[in-house]
Motif scaffolding. Sequence first.
Motif, PDB file in Angstrom:
ATOM      1  N   ILE A 150     -77.847  -5.065 -34.180  1.00 23.91           N
ATOM      2  CA  ILE A 150     -79.123  -5.773 -34.270  1.00 23.91           C
ATOM      3  C   ILE A 150     -80.112  -5.125 -33.315  1.00 23.91           C
ATOM      4  O   ILE A 150     -79.844  -5.006 -32.112  1.00 23.91           O
ATOM      5  CB  ILE A 150     -78.940  -7.263 -33.928  1.00 23.91           C
ATOM      6  N   GLU A 151     -81.234  -4.706 -33.847  1.00 23.24           N
ATOM      7  CA  GLU A 151     -82.229  -4.027 -33.012  1.00 23.24           C
ATOM      8  C   GLU A 151     -82.838  -5.002 -32.016  1.00 23.24           C
ATOM      9  O   GLU A 151     -83.039  -6.182 -32.313  1.00 23.24           O
ATOM     10  CB  GLU A 151     -83.300  -3.399 -33.893  1.00 23.24           C
ATOM     11  N   SER A 152     -83.123  -4.484 -30.832  1.00 24.04           N
ATOM     12  CA  SER A 152     -83.618  -5.332 -29.747  1.00 24.04           C
ATOM     13  C   SER A 152     -84.405  -4.476 -28.771  1.00 24.04           C
ATOM     14  O   SER A 152     -84.051  -3.320 -28.522  1.00 24.04           O
ATOM     15  CB  SER A 152     -82.444  -6.004 -29.026  1.00 24.04           C
ATOM     16  N   GLU A 153     -85.466  -5.019 -28.232  1.00 22.61           N
ATOM     17  CA  GLU A 153     -86.225  -4.334 -27.204  1.00 22.61           C
ATOM     18  C   GLU A 153     -85.538  -4.514 -25.856  1.00 22.61           C
ATOM     19  O   GLU A 153     -84.941  -5.551 -25.577  1.00 22.61           O
ATOM     20  CB  GLU A 153     -87.657  -4.872 -27.130  1.00 22.61           C
ATOM     21  N   GLN A 154     -85.602  -3.482 -25.039  1.00 18.97           N
ATOM     22  CA  GLN A 154     -85.018  -3.498 -23.690  1.00 18.97           C
ATOM     23  C   GLN A 154     -83.535  -3.899 -23.736  1.00 18.97           C
ATOM     24  O   GLN A 154     -83.069  -4.714 -22.932  1.00 18.97           O
ATOM     25  CB  GLN A 154     -85.804  -4.455 -22.784  1.00 18.97           C
ATOM     26  N   ALA A 155     -82.836  -3.328 -24.688  1.00 22.60           N
ATOM     27  CA  ALA A 155     -81.413  -3.636 -24.830  1.00 22.60           C
ATOM     28  C   ALA A 155     -80.616  -3.096 -23.642  1.00 22.60           C
ATOM     29  O   ALA A 155     -80.941  -2.045 -23.070  1.00 22.60           O
ATOM     30  CB  ALA A 155     -80.884  -3.034 -26.122  1.00 22.60           C
ATOM     31  N   ARG A 156     -79.589  -3.827 -23.308  1.00 18.69           N
ATOM     32  CA  ARG A 156     -78.640  -3.390 -22.264  1.00 18.69           C
ATOM     33  C   ARG A 156     -77.255  -3.486 -22.900  1.00 18.69           C
ATOM     34  O   ARG A 156     -76.815  -4.589 -23.259  1.00 18.69           O
ATOM     35  CB  ARG A 156     -78.760  -4.252 -21.018  1.00 18.69           C
ATOM     36  N   VAL A 157     -76.594  -2.346 -23.048  1.00 17.46           N
ATOM     37  CA  VAL A 157     -75.371  -2.251 -23.851  1.00 17.46           C
ATOM     38  C   VAL A 157     -74.175  -1.934 -22.961  1.00 17.46           C
ATOM     39  O   VAL A 157     -74.233  -1.024 -22.130  1.00 17.46           O
ATOM     40  CB  VAL A 157     -75.517  -1.138 -24.921  1.00 17.46           C
ATOM     41  N   VAL A 158     -73.077  -2.677 -23.147  1.00 16.11           N
ATOM     42  CA  VAL A 158     -71.832  -2.356 -22.468  1.00 16.11           C
ATOM     43  C   VAL A 158     -70.855  -1.837 -23.517  1.00 16.11           C
ATOM     44  O   VAL A 158     -70.649  -2.451 -24.563  1.00 16.11           O
ATOM     45  CB  VAL A 158     -71.251  -3.572 -21.706  1.00 16.11           C
ATOM     46  N   HIS A 159     -70.274  -0.660 -23.237  1.00 13.14           N
ATOM     47  CA  HIS A 159     -69.354   0.011 -24.158  1.00 13.14           C
ATOM     48  C   HIS A 159     -68.003   0.128 -23.457  1.00 13.14           C
ATOM     49  O   HIS A 159     -67.797   0.999 -22.629  1.00 13.14           O
ATOM     50  CB  HIS A 159     -69.926   1.392 -24.517  1.00 13.14           C
ATOM     51  N   LEU A 160     -67.077  -0.785 -23.801  1.00 11.60           N
ATOM     52  CA  LEU A 160     -65.755  -0.775 -23.189  1.00 11.60           C
ATOM     53  C   LEU A 160     -64.840   0.196 -23.928  1.00 11.60           C
ATOM     54  O   LEU A 160     -64.898   0.317 -25.147  1.00 11.60           O
ATOM     55  CB  LEU A 160     -65.153  -2.177 -23.204  1.00 11.60           C
TER      56      LEU A 160
END
Length: 288
Positions: A51-61
């Motif tokens: 889902i597109e989002s502005e100022q996204a912060r993503v955690v990739h485990l």
Amino acid sequence: MSADAARSPLGPPGMPPGRLHLGPAEAAIFETFVVPRYLSLFADLMLEMIIESEQARVVHLHCRTGYPDRGIALKLPGAHIVGADESLAALQLARAKAATMPNLVAEYRLFEHIPTMLPSGAFSHGLTMHPLASAADREDLLAEFARLLAPRGQVLVALPMRGSFQELGDLLREYALKYDDNEVAVAVEAAAEACPTADDMAGELERAGFDFVDISSHATLVPFRSGRDFFEDPVARFLILPEVKLSHGLKEADRVLGYLREAIDKYWSDGAFEMTVTVGCATARRLP
């Protein structure tokens, strides 16, 4: 079986479920061969569902070598990506790749157990691909995503689903019949049932506190030039065979896998060996 007994045997106590350790050479092989031939199947589906989002912060485990963080950055411009993995060599390669991508804002951290040391409620998106994990391990993994994500944050788990690796299952049934090995026969059927369906994944996500579940999957064939090539291919060595060992709980793995090698060499001696994989991605939103 207790939850503790069902946990992954792939590492020492406290090791998070997910991946085998990679040294520098293995990390390079993983990035060069496993990513484009196999992991890309899961990444393509997952990227479609973000889902597109502005100022996204993503955690990739279990981020391994940082794939598909470039694709995530293209889908979520300006995103800050935090990758975490238990293999230092894989993280070093991820950092080296990120340094060549000026539009990629990413940091990569070593972690040794779940829960991680990452802050609660700090991320808009959380993802993992092809975790080598039992249902009990996935429960811990989803609970960690529920902790890390902000309200309405999106989790994405891309993994092989029911119907995957059926060719190996058929050969294991043949082995059990030939050697009258009831333990392997029972393990094969249990593993087939343990490989998650869409309903299984939906239930796991809901129990972890997620809602708005969406699951997409499709079957595909992963080709290998021959049976011998299958056992030597990094895709099989790093992901498919560890998945089979884990899901079947093989106690005499060397003997059983030796039979598989001989059988594949025999049946596919003159042509390509193709492995069925049901590529799936489950996504949901954290409840507010």
